[in-house]
Design a protein around this motif. Sequence first.
Motif, PDB file in Angstrom:
ATOM      1  N   LEU A 106       5.994   4.384  -0.794  1.00  0.00           N
ATOM      2  CA  LEU A 106       6.101   3.448   0.319  1.00  0.00           C
ATOM      3  C   LEU A 106       5.645   4.165   1.577  1.00  0.00           C
ATOM      4  O   LEU A 106       6.219   5.184   1.970  1.00  0.00           O
ATOM      5  N   TYR A 150      -0.091  -3.944   0.258  1.00  0.00           N
ATOM      6  CA  TYR A 150       0.477  -4.069   1.602  1.00  0.00           C
ATOM      7  C   TYR A 150       1.625  -5.059   1.624  1.00  0.00           C
ATOM      8  O   TYR A 150       1.569  -6.128   1.003  1.00  0.00           O
ATOM      9  N   LEU A 151       2.691  -4.702   2.360  1.00  0.00           N
ATOM     10  CA  LEU A 151       3.793  -5.604   2.662  1.00  0.00           C
ATOM     11  C   LEU A 151       3.959  -5.628   4.174  1.00  0.00           C
ATOM     12  O   LEU A 151       4.270  -4.617   4.795  1.00  0.00           O
ATOM     13  N   TYR A 186       3.427  -0.414   4.573  1.00  0.00           N
ATOM     14  CA  TYR A 186       4.425  -1.349   5.091  1.00  0.00           C
ATOM     15  C   TYR A 186       4.364  -1.390   6.605  1.00  0.00           C
ATOM     16  O   TYR A 186       4.216  -0.356   7.269  1.00  0.00           O
ATOM     17  N   LEU A 193      13.618  -1.883   1.690  1.00  0.00           N
ATOM     18  CA  LEU A 193      12.378  -2.591   2.005  1.00  0.00           C
ATOM     19  C   LEU A 193      11.654  -3.068   0.759  1.00  0.00           C
ATOM     20  O   LEU A 193      10.985  -4.100   0.791  1.00  0.00           O
ATOM     21  N   LEU A 194      11.774  -2.318  -0.334  1.00  0.00           N
ATOM     22  CA  LEU A 194      11.205  -2.712  -1.620  1.00  0.00           C
ATOM     23  C   LEU A 194      12.303  -2.681  -2.668  1.00  0.00           C
ATOM     24  O   LEU A 194      13.154  -1.782  -2.656  1.00  0.00           O
TER      25      LEU A 194
END
Length: 520
Positions: free
Chosen positions: A141, A233-234, A110, A130-131
């Motif tokens: 993460l 990937y974020l 991230y 975030l997720l």
Amino acid sequence: MPRTRRHLAALAAVATAAIALSGCVILPPPLPSGAAPSTDGAPSWSPTGEDVAPELEGYFEQDVDWQDCGANWCGTVSAPMDWFDVGAETIDLAVTVAPATGERRGAILYNPGGPGASGVEYVQQYADYLLRPEVREHYDLVGFDPRGVAGSTPISCYDDPQELYDWLWEIPEGPQPEPLSDEDLERQLADAQWFGDSCLEHTGPLLEHIGTEQVASDLDLLRALLGEQQLNYLGVSYGTLIGATYADLFPENVGRFVLDAAVAPDSTDFDGTLYQAAGFELAYGNFVADCLQQDDCPFQGTKEDALQQTRELLDRLDTAPIPVADGRQLGSSALFTAIAANLYADAQWATLREVLSDVSAGSGESAFVEADDYYGVNPDGTFADNSLETLIAVNCLDYPAITDFDEVRANAEQIMAAAPTLGPDFVGLGSCAGWPFEATREPHEISAPGAAPIIVIGGINDPATPYQQAVDLAAMLESGVLISVDAEGHGQYFVGNECVDRPVNDYFLTGTALTAQIDC
């Protein structure tokens, strides 16, 4: 910001003098920390063992010493200072891992954007925001501080924080030159050269090697050390440029990619500035339309009247700054920062009404609170981190600077046409006009042939990374697909819109990719 534009770079994620951030996605307070990682004993991630050039073998085979750091695992990874001319010089990369809460299927890296935001800080404080929980259940993460940032080998641009603070806010004494005159631009160039020289003096050779292509190469090292054959990937805001650049360099290693609030990799310095000037003009217009419906709005009349009143207020501060209790003077630069900082989400509009009401009444205190907070300025005048310095430095390597005075003036005409209210605060020389190194990245289209599907998310009213950039990125990526969101704000995943979250979650959890654009 003032006509110097030197300060605008501190808001930019795209161009050296635009505005855009990283972590301007609004998040709740950090969750309490202290729980042990949800794994039995130290993690046992093993490097992939893939074949690499001999000079890289030590990096890809290194044994990371993972340490318990509260609810996460933390480690330090060694990387070459220069991936494209590997020598003896190395840097450190700070990494943190929030373990999957259930049965682990892999890892998602991230990045919150910036440039200059700390991914370590975001993951340590906000992992559960975030997720979505159903994704967190199955994925570690991973947050990292890009080279130059915070816990990684950092850059620095000053000894005394007062130097940087004065560079941001000090209002020159005496008569000022005509905006965009040769005298004005020469003064801006001197400001830019001072800053660049100071960064080189206090950082050294690393300053030339923190561009996005270097950061994307670091990502591939992290992927391999976590034992991932492909990178999931974020990335948000500038994090989307990191992701697109990774796909450009390593298309065969792209896993499940989601790029939210996208930056178009072919945008130039001027393109980014023009995009953002128009984007913030649009967002401010939406704010004003709402403001006029509220009892505490400082403006009167029509929307057009309110926009004109805003411009008059900013212009008045150029000639008559407002003194505040600590001895500073509130000029148009600081007020513009306070305005821009509160346009990233409509939840901030009440704060912006209060600031504008205060300034209209002759008080600059609340505006400085917002401006200082935006730049991470502590009450004692120190800076909370080096995100401002890194933001400028990375952009200077990512975007060739515009230094021709006539070109600057021609660009200003287009910016003013696109943003008549806020445009004057986007024109002039950028902070990179006097940078000690040439740019190391040339803006270009990225198609990433052979890459797995890449989801690109764009908010129609996003001020910092305007919507058209998401449209452009999704179109140029061979495997790109767009989620278009008719909403305010910067960043659209996990903010309460199931139309966005459902396909993203499905992709992370099942690999089921979108085959056509979704309009939310």
